[in-house]
Design a protein around this motif. Structure first.
Motif, PDB file in Angstrom:
ATOM      1  N   MET A  76      25.989 -13.305 -12.484  1.00 11.82           N
ATOM      2  CA  MET A  76      24.712 -12.603 -12.451  1.00 11.82           C
ATOM      3  C   MET A  76      24.752 -11.489 -11.412  1.00 11.82           C
ATOM      4  O   MET A  76      25.244 -11.672 -10.300  1.00 11.82           O
ATOM      5  CB  MET A  76      23.578 -13.585 -12.113  1.00 11.82           C
ATOM      6  N   ARG A  77      24.212 -10.348 -11.792  1.00 13.42           N
ATOM      7  CA  ARG A  77      24.082  -9.216 -10.872  1.00 13.42           C
ATOM      8  C   ARG A  77      22.688  -9.257 -10.257  1.00 13.42           C
ATOM      9  O   ARG A  77      21.685  -9.036 -10.938  1.00 13.42           O
ATOM     10  CB  ARG A  77      24.305  -7.898 -11.608  1.00 13.42           C
ATOM     11  N   LEU A  78      22.657  -9.568  -8.954  1.00 17.95           N
ATOM     12  CA  LEU A  78      21.400  -9.695  -8.230  1.00 17.95           C
ATOM     13  C   LEU A  78      21.165  -8.420  -7.420  1.00 17.95           C
ATOM     14  O   LEU A  78      21.900  -8.127  -6.481  1.00 17.95           O
ATOM     15  CB  LEU A  78      21.469 -10.914  -7.312  1.00 17.95           C
TER      16      LEU A  78
ATOM     17  N   VAL B 182      16.375   2.989  -8.093  1.00 21.08           N
ATOM     18  CA  VAL B 182      17.238   1.823  -7.860  1.00 21.08           C
ATOM     19  C   VAL B 182      17.000   0.739  -8.908  1.00 21.08           C
ATOM     20  O   VAL B 182      17.928  -0.005  -9.263  1.00 21.08           O
ATOM     21  CB  VAL B 182      17.061   1.245  -6.429  1.00 21.08           C
ATOM     22  N   MET B 183      15.793   0.659  -9.428  1.00 23.86           N
ATOM     23  CA  MET B 183      15.512  -0.332 -10.464  1.00 23.86           C
ATOM     24  C   MET B 183      16.257  -0.026 -11.762  1.00 23.86           C
ATOM     25  O   MET B 183      16.422  -0.911 -12.615  1.00 23.86           O
ATOM     26  CB  MET B 183      14.009  -0.414 -10.728  1.00 23.86           C
ATOM     27  N   ALA B 184      16.705   1.209 -11.917  1.00 21.84           N
ATOM     28  CA  ALA B 184      17.453   1.591 -13.119  1.00 21.84           C
ATOM     29  C   ALA B 184      18.908   1.139 -13.065  1.00 21.84           C
ATOM     30  O   ALA B 184      19.626   1.218 -14.069  1.00 21.84           O
ATOM     31  CB  ALA B 184      17.381   3.106 -13.307  1.00 21.84           C
ATOM     32  N   ILE B 185      19.361   0.663 -11.908  1.00 22.70           N
ATOM     33  CA  ILE B 185      20.719   0.128 -11.780  1.00 22.70           C
ATOM     34  C   ILE B 185      20.822  -1.161 -12.600  1.00 22.70           C
ATOM     35  O   ILE B 185      19.904  -1.978 -12.600  1.00 22.70           O
ATOM     36  CB  ILE B 185      21.046  -0.150 -10.300  1.00 22.70           C
ATOM     37  N   GLY B 186      21.928  -1.350 -13.276  1.00 24.32           N
ATOM     38  CA  GLY B 186      22.109  -2.550 -14.084  1.00 24.32           C
ATOM     39  C   GLY B 186      22.014  -3.810 -13.247  1.00 24.32           C
ATOM     40  O   GLY B 186      22.721  -3.941 -12.240  1.00 24.32           O
TER      41      GLY B 186
ATOM     42  N   ARG C 106      20.036   9.564   0.055  1.00 19.07           N
ATOM     43  CA  ARG C 106      19.866   8.848  -1.212  1.00 19.07           C
ATOM     44  C   ARG C 106      19.278   7.457  -0.985  1.00 19.07           C
ATOM     45  O   ARG C 106      19.494   6.837   0.053  1.00 19.07           O
ATOM     46  CB  ARG C 106      21.202   8.729  -1.935  1.00 19.07           C
ATOM     47  N   ALA C 107      18.538   6.980  -1.981  1.00 21.61           N
ATOM     48  CA  ALA C 107      18.001   5.622  -1.921  1.00 21.61           C
ATOM     49  C   ALA C 107      19.144   4.625  -1.805  1.00 21.61           C
ATOM     50  O   ALA C 107      20.193   4.793  -2.429  1.00 21.61           O
ATOM     51  CB  ALA C 107      17.173   5.338  -3.172  1.00 21.61           C
ATOM     52  N   SER C 108      18.928   3.587  -1.007  1.00 15.68           N
ATOM     53  CA  SER C 108      19.980   2.606  -0.733  1.00 15.68           C
ATOM     54  C   SER C 108      19.568   1.222  -1.226  1.00 15.68           C
ATOM     55  O   SER C 108      18.401   0.831  -1.123  1.00 15.68           O
ATOM     56  CB  SER C 108      20.259   2.555   0.771  1.00 15.68           C
ATOM     57  N   CYS C 109      20.547   0.485  -1.749  1.00 12.09           N
ATOM     58  CA  CYS C 109      20.306  -0.878  -2.208  1.00 12.09           C
ATOM     59  C   CYS C 109      21.648  -1.599  -2.280  1.00 12.09           C
ATOM     60  O   CYS C 109      22.686  -1.032  -1.907  1.00 12.09           O
ATOM     61  CB  CYS C 109      19.620  -0.898  -3.577  1.00 12.09           C
ATOM     62  N   ALA C 110      21.657  -2.828  -2.746  1.00 13.72           N
ATOM     63  CA  ALA C 110      22.896  -3.582  -2.891  1.00 13.72           C
ATOM     64  C   ALA C 110      22.832  -4.413  -4.161  1.00 13.72           C
ATOM     65  O   ALA C 110      21.752  -4.781  -4.626  1.00 13.72           O
ATOM     66  CB  ALA C 110      23.126  -4.491  -1.678  1.00 13.72           C
ATOM     67  N   VAL C 111      23.996  -4.691  -4.723  1.00  7.82           N
ATOM     68  CA  VAL C 111      24.106  -5.613  -5.844  1.00  7.82           C
ATOM     69  C   VAL C 111      25.054  -6.732  -5.430  1.00  7.82           C
ATOM     70  O   VAL C 111      26.176  -6.478  -4.993  1.00  7.82           O
ATOM     71  CB  VAL C 111      24.626  -4.920  -7.117  1.00  7.82           C
TER      72      VAL C 111
ATOM     73  N   LEU D  19      27.315  -2.137  -1.777  1.00  5.87           N
ATOM     74  CA  LEU D  19      26.267  -1.221  -1.334  1.00  5.87           C
ATOM     75  C   LEU D  19      26.254  -0.013  -2.266  1.00  5.87           C
ATOM     76  O   LEU D  19      27.304   0.553  -2.575  1.00  5.87           O
ATOM     77  CB  LEU D  19      26.519  -0.771   0.104  1.00  5.87           C
ATOM     78  N   ILE D  20      25.069   0.384  -2.710  1.00  3.40           N
ATOM     79  CA  ILE D  20      24.942   1.437  -3.715  1.00  3.40           C
ATOM     80  C   ILE D  20      23.940   2.486  -3.250  1.00  3.40           C
ATOM     81  O   ILE D  20      22.884   2.151  -2.698  1.00  3.40           O
ATOM     82  CB  ILE D  20      24.495   0.852  -5.072  1.00  3.40           C
ATOM     83  N   ARG D  21      24.240   3.760  -3.490  1.00  5.15           N
ATOM     84  CA  ARG D  21      23.320   4.865  -3.196  1.00  5.15           C
ATOM     85  C   ARG D  21      22.964   5.571  -4.494  1.00  5.15           C
ATOM     86  O   ARG D  21      23.799   5.746  -5.368  1.00  5.15           O
ATOM     87  CB  ARG D  21      23.962   5.871  -2.227  1.00  5.15           C
ATOM     88  N   VAL D  22      21.685   5.974  -4.582  1.00  8.50           N
ATOM     89  CA  VAL D  22      21.162   6.563  -5.811  1.00  8.50           C
ATOM     90  C   VAL D  22      20.293   7.779  -5.472  1.00  8.50           C
ATOM     91  O   VAL D  22      19.444   7.718  -4.577  1.00  8.50           O
ATOM     92  CB  VAL D  22      20.306   5.541  -6.592  1.00  8.50           C
ATOM     93  N   GLU D  23      20.508   8.878  -6.181  1.00  6.05           N
ATOM     94  CA  GLU D  23      19.651  10.048  -6.026  1.00  6.05           C
ATOM     95  C   GLU D  23      18.319   9.814  -6.747  1.00  6.05           C
ATOM     96  O   GLU D  23      18.255   9.046  -7.706  1.00  6.05           O
ATOM     97  CB  GLU D  23      20.343  11.284  -6.589  1.00  6.05           C
ATOM     98  N   TYR D  24      17.267  10.459  -6.250  1.00  5.72           N
ATOM     99  CA  TYR D  24      15.956  10.344  -6.884  1.00  5.72           C
ATOM    100  C   TYR D  24      15.208  11.670  -6.742  1.00  5.72           C
ATOM    101  O   TYR D  24      15.691  12.597  -6.075  1.00  5.72           O
ATOM    102  CB  TYR D  24      15.164   9.185  -6.283  1.00  5.72           C
ATOM    103  N   ASP D  25      14.054  11.758  -7.366  1.00  9.10           N
ATOM    104  CA  ASP D  25      13.274  12.999  -7.372  1.00  9.10           C
ATOM    105  C   ASP D  25      12.532  13.159  -6.041  1.00  9.10           C
ATOM    106  O   ASP D  25      11.355  12.799  -5.920  1.00  9.10           O
ATOM    107  CB  ASP D  25      12.299  12.990  -8.549  1.00  9.10           C
ATOM    108  N   MET D  26      13.226  13.714  -5.052  1.00  6.37           N
ATOM    109  CA  MET D  26      12.628  13.873  -3.734  1.00  6.37           C
ATOM    110  C   MET D  26      11.508  14.905  -3.739  1.00  6.37           C
ATOM    111  O   MET D  26      10.516  14.758  -3.007  1.00  6.37           O
ATOM    112  CB  MET D  26      13.704  14.260  -2.719  1.00  6.37           C
TER     113      MET D  26
END
Length: 229
Positions: free
Chosen positions: A1-3, A19-23, A182-187, A197-204
């Motif tokens: 599972m990818r958490l 970040v919610m668009a990440i699988g 970039r927005a930061s999160c982890a899977v 650790l994952i970084r994602v661009e968004y509409d700043m």
């Protein structure tokens, strides 16, 4: 599972959407949904609608209870000013959502014990950073029986092993402070026990527009997002 592990959204709905668009198969949020950003209500609503397990952060607690947030001197005036804005625009259901958030969560995945909190297991005011001395960390986590501890609060992403425990900080979704905008999160892969650790661009620009239109100290808030610190 990818958490998917997210933290420190701070009213930045555009970053949260990115970040919610990440699988992923499931999501856990480590707190601080509010303050600093223009869309705290929309962030709360998204987490509530998706029934995402969420921890109470120090800013969530301050907004919901009127207590001190424990912010550092550099950001304290922004915290106070944006808290007034946040309290004014949240409805009763959104405030109630914040009041009911737990201080920690525990679960077991594939034989590994996972522990989720905001600051440290002792307090959501405590900062555990990439350079926090190992002995200090051991004191913070001494009463926790876990293989992995997931924390937020510092806005600084890292994966670090201390003794037999791996600490994972996904960084901040809505207000990064490690000089990466970039927005930061982890899977966390529950099968392999690997944290990425994952970084994602968004509409700043959309966020800047909302801040300028609605928030106090708008240019200072925008400057923080532009420099990622």
């Amino acid at each position: 599972m990818r958490l998917l592990i997210i933290s420190d959204i701070h009213g930045n709905k555009e970053a949260l959407d990115a970040v919610m668009a990440i699988g992923h198969d499931a999501v856990i949020c480590l707190g601080d949904l509010v303050d600093y950003g223009p869309s705290p209500g929309a962030c709360i609503d998204l987490l509530g609608e998706h029934k995402i397990p969420t921890i109470r952060g120090n800013h969530d607690n301050a907004v919901a209870s009127g207590m001190e947030c424990g912010c550092g001197y550099e950001y304290k005036h922004l915290s106070l000013a944006t808290r007034e804005y946040t309290v004014d625009i949240l409805n009763g259901l959104q405030m109630d959502f914040l009041r009911k958030l737990p201080l920690n969560l525990e679960r077991t995945e594939n034989g590994k014990k996972l522990y989720f909190t905001h600051g440290s297991p002792l307090s959501f005011y405590d900062y555990i950073k990439p350079d926090t001395p190992e002995e200090t960390i051991k004191e913070y986590i001494r009463d926790v029986d876990a293989d992995f501890i997931f924390i937020g609060h510092s806005h600084l992403p890292f994966v670090r092993k201390v003794g037999g425990v791996t600490l994972v900080n996904p960084g901040s979704v809505g207000q990064p402070r490690d000089c990466d905008i970039r927005a930061s999160c982890a899977v966390f892969d529950t099968e392999t026990s690997h944290a990425e650790l994952i970084r994602v661009e968004y509409d700043m620009e959309m966020v800047f527009e909302k801040i300028r239109k609605n928030m106090p100290h708008s240019e200072e808030l925008i400057s923080i997002l532009k420099r990622g610190k």
